[in-house]
Write an enzyme that holds these catalytic residues in place. Sequence first.
Site, PDB file in Angstrom:
ATOM      1  N   SER A 116      -4.308   2.821  -8.029  1.00 36.43           N
ATOM      2  CA  SER A 116      -5.215   4.214  -8.081  1.00 36.43           C
ATOM      3  C   SER A 116      -5.803   4.044  -9.614  1.00 36.43           C
ATOM      4  CB  SER A 116      -3.900   5.099  -8.641  1.00 36.43           C
ATOM      5  OG  SER A 116      -4.457   6.331  -8.837  1.00 36.43           O
TER       6      SER A 116
ATOM      7  N   ASN B  60       0.577  -1.287   0.392  1.00 37.77           N
ATOM      8  CA  ASN B  60       0.225  -0.194   0.248  1.00 37.77           C
ATOM      9  C   ASN B  60       0.635   1.628   0.138  1.00 37.77           C
ATOM     10  OD1 ASN B  60      -2.625   1.406   0.711  1.00 37.77           O
ATOM     11  ND2 ASN B  60      -0.330   1.918   2.578  1.00 37.77           N
TER      12      ASN B  60
ATOM     13  N   ILE C 298      -9.248   9.133  -2.034  1.00 43.57           N
ATOM     14  CA  ILE C 298     -10.072   8.643  -0.247  1.00 43.57           C
ATOM     15  C   ILE C 298      -9.362   9.379   0.298  1.00 43.57           C
ATOM     16  CG2 ILE C 298      -9.512   6.799   0.553  1.00 43.57           C
ATOM     17  CD1 ILE C 298     -11.321   5.809  -1.428  1.00 43.57           C
TER      18      ILE C 298
ATOM     19  N   TYR D  57       2.894   9.738 -11.358  1.00 45.34           N
ATOM     20  CA  TYR D  57       1.980   9.103 -11.139  1.00 45.34           C
ATOM     21  C   TYR D  57       0.896   8.009 -11.624  1.00 45.34           C
ATOM     22  CZ  TYR D  57      -1.181   8.243  -6.948  1.00 45.34           C
ATOM     23  OH  TYR D  57      -1.698   7.291  -5.639  1.00 45.34           O
TER      24      TYR D  57
ATOM     25  N   SER E 188       3.436   5.106 -12.276  1.00 45.08           N
ATOM     26  CA  SER E 188       3.673   4.215 -11.740  1.00 45.08           C
ATOM     27  C   SER E 188       2.685   3.194 -11.302  1.00 45.08           C
ATOM     28  CB  SER E 188       4.420   5.381 -10.890  1.00 45.08           C
ATOM     29  OG  SER E 188       3.251   5.710  -9.675  1.00 45.08           O
TER      30      SER E 188
HETATM   31  N1  NAP Z   1      -5.718   8.512  -1.238  1.00 51.41           N
HETATM   32  C1  NAP Z   1      -5.938   8.958  -2.349  1.00 51.41           C
HETATM   33  O1  NAP Z   1      -6.580   9.284  -2.560  1.00 51.41           O
HETATM   34  C2  NAP Z   1      -5.405   8.341  -2.538  1.00 51.41           C
HETATM   35  C3  NAP Z   1      -5.778   7.532  -4.476  1.00 51.41           C
HETATM   36  C4  NAP Z   1      -5.874   6.981  -5.031  1.00 51.41           C
HETATM   37  C5  NAP Z   1      -4.360   5.706  -4.960  1.00 51.41           C
HETATM   38  N2  NAP Z   1      -4.075   5.834  -3.284  1.00 51.41           N
HETATM   39  C6  NAP Z   1      -2.949   5.228  -3.361  1.00 51.41           C
HETATM   40  O2  NAP Z   1      -3.493   4.827  -1.703  1.00 51.41           O
HETATM   41  C7  NAP Z   1      -1.878   4.535  -1.431  1.00 51.41           C
HETATM   42  C8  NAP Z   1      -2.199   4.871   0.601  1.00 51.41           C
HETATM   43  O3  NAP Z   1      -2.351   6.326   0.211  1.00 51.41           O
HETATM   44  P1  NAP Z   1      -3.003   7.142   1.046  1.00 51.41           P
HETATM   45  O4  NAP Z   1      -3.762   8.135   0.693  1.00 51.41           O
HETATM   46  O5  NAP Z   1      -3.353   6.482   2.125  1.00 51.41           O
HETATM   47  O6  NAP Z   1      -1.165   7.888   1.205  1.00 51.41           O
HETATM   48  P2  NAP Z   1      -1.378   8.075   2.723  1.00 51.41           P
HETATM   49  O7  NAP Z   1      -2.641   9.290   3.477  1.00 51.41           O
HETATM   50  O8  NAP Z   1       0.200   9.867   2.765  1.00 51.41           O
HETATM   51  O9  NAP Z   1      -0.592   7.525   3.329  1.00 51.41           O
HETATM   52  C9  NAP Z   1       0.848   6.724   2.452  1.00 51.41           C
HETATM   53  C10 NAP Z   1       1.008   5.544   3.730  1.00 51.41           C
HETATM   54  O10 NAP Z   1       2.303   5.237   2.680  1.00 51.41           O
HETATM   55  C11 NAP Z   1       3.567   5.608   4.047  1.00 51.41           C
HETATM   56  N3  NAP Z   1       4.739   5.981   3.272  1.00 51.41           N
HETATM   57  C12 NAP Z   1       4.953   7.077   2.239  1.00 51.41           C
HETATM   58  N4  NAP Z   1       6.149   6.629   1.562  1.00 51.41           N
HETATM   59  C13 NAP Z   1       6.900   5.881   2.001  1.00 51.41           C
HETATM   60  C14 NAP Z   1       8.256   4.987   1.769  1.00 51.41           C
HETATM   61  N5  NAP Z   1       9.324   5.324   1.100  1.00 51.41           N
HETATM   62  N6  NAP Z   1       8.764   4.819   2.476  1.00 51.41           N
HETATM   63  C15 NAP Z   1       7.881   3.672   3.874  1.00 51.41           C
HETATM   64  N7  NAP Z   1       6.591   4.031   3.975  1.00 51.41           N
HETATM   65  C16 NAP Z   1       5.863   5.523   2.837  1.00 51.41           C
HETATM   66  C17 NAP Z   1       3.837   6.309   4.718  1.00 51.41           C
HETATM   67  O11 NAP Z   1       4.274   6.193   6.369  1.00 51.41           O
HETATM   68  P3  NAP Z   1       4.086   7.899   7.171  1.00 51.41           P
HETATM   69  O12 NAP Z   1       3.198   8.585   6.955  1.00 51.41           O
HETATM   70  O13 NAP Z   1       4.303   7.064   7.745  1.00 51.41           O
HETATM   71  O14 NAP Z   1       5.961   8.346   5.964  1.00 51.41           O
HETATM   72  C18 NAP Z   1       2.117   5.996   4.868  1.00 51.41           C
HETATM   73  O15 NAP Z   1       2.053   5.113   5.896  1.00 51.41           O
HETATM   74  C19 NAP Z   1      -0.778   5.259  -2.153  1.00 51.41           C
HETATM   75  O16 NAP Z   1       0.200   3.555  -2.888  1.00 51.41           O
HETATM   76  C20 NAP Z   1      -1.595   6.000  -3.306  1.00 51.41           C
HETATM   77  O17 NAP Z   1      -1.150   5.962  -4.000  1.00 51.41           O
HETATM   78  C21 NAP Z   1      -4.671   6.770  -2.652  1.00 51.41           C
END
Ligand code: NAP
Length: 268
Positions: A144, A93, A190, A157, A160
């Site tokens: 995504s 994730n 989200i 992005y 990726s």
């Molecule tokens: N939210 C959206 O709208 C959305 C939509 C489509 C896809 N996504 C995908 O969903 C996934 C989770 O995103 P999210 O929205 O939950 O984002 P988020 O709230 O920013 O959380 C991201 C998580 O990934 C961790 N992370 C990021 N870079 C890292 C690294 N280099 N090493 C270790 N941990 C790392 C962060 O750790 P720390 O906080 O501890 O640094 C955090 O736990 C991602 O792959 C994102 O691309 C999100």
Amino acid sequence: MTNWKQKVIVITGASAGIGEGTALHFAKFGAKLFLTGRNSDNLQKTKDQCVQLGLPDENIGSVVGDITDKTVQSKILSGALEKYGKIDVLVNNAGMVHYLKTGDTSDEEYDEMFDTNVKAQFMLTKAAMEYIKQTKGNIVFVSSICGGRPMGELPVYCMSKAAIDMFTQCLALELAPFGVRVNSVNPGTIVSKIARRGERGYHSDEDYQKFLVAQAAKHPLGRVGVPEDVASAISFLASDEASFISGQILYVDGARHCISAGVTTSVK
Ligand SMILES: NC(=O)c1ccc[n+]([C@@H]2O[C@H](COP(=O)([O-])OP(=O)(O)OC[C@H]3O[C@@H](n4cnc5c(N)ncnc54)[C@H](OP(=O)(O)O)[C@@H]3O)[C@@H](O)[C@H]2O)c1
């Protein structure tokens, strides 16, 4: 029904957003969790919430560190194996975004997106898959909507996530002979921290709320998602109920991916 109490689930990026929500979701089922993220305070908060939901302390292991670091990748797997002796499910994730058009993207920003969103997931999966073969477990990627739908404001992005969608499908074929399933969930917008990070992030609550309202209008169901929306899709794909589903790209986006061409995200 899946006997989650016997399942070991490794979740990357569990210190915020979708990963945190996924950990809480599996905690309610009594699963054995192994969580990872960079921010130790936030990872601890996730663990505390899992305990508050009734998960015994001994059912939660963790490693703090940057997922792009090979040593951290090794520690995640050895930590889970030492604690539980097996891995049933890997939820890939952890991810990040820079809201940058092509002309504005530096080498470093390009590398950060591909190193985090693609290379780290590939390498962690490569190292984990021998253990997942032993349990005939499964892998779920968090991709995504951007993996399958072009967005002019964030090409790297999108690239990726398209790579992850293709990896999901290739790996589903590679691991099918071993009884291992591989799927992805592809969320729309989200509520999480992702859009609030970095120079171009929505730092004030007011700006972020405006962003969410604008995004809600772009999802046919008329709202943005919450981590639980994605977590329940992940747990379905990881469950025995999905035993004949592999190589699937599952949009969790209120039908946004159904919209015809011409749609872009509204970002700064
Ligand atoms: N939210 C959206 O709208 C959305 C939509 C489509 C896809 N996504 C995908 O969903 C996934 C989770 O995103 P999210 O929205 O939950 O984002 P988020 O709230 O920013 O959380 C991201 C998580 O990934 C961790 N992370 C990021 N870079 C890292 C690294 N280099 N090493 C270790 N941990 C790392 C962060 O750790 P720390 O906080 O501890 O640094 C955090 O736990 C991602 O792959 C994102 O691309 C999100």
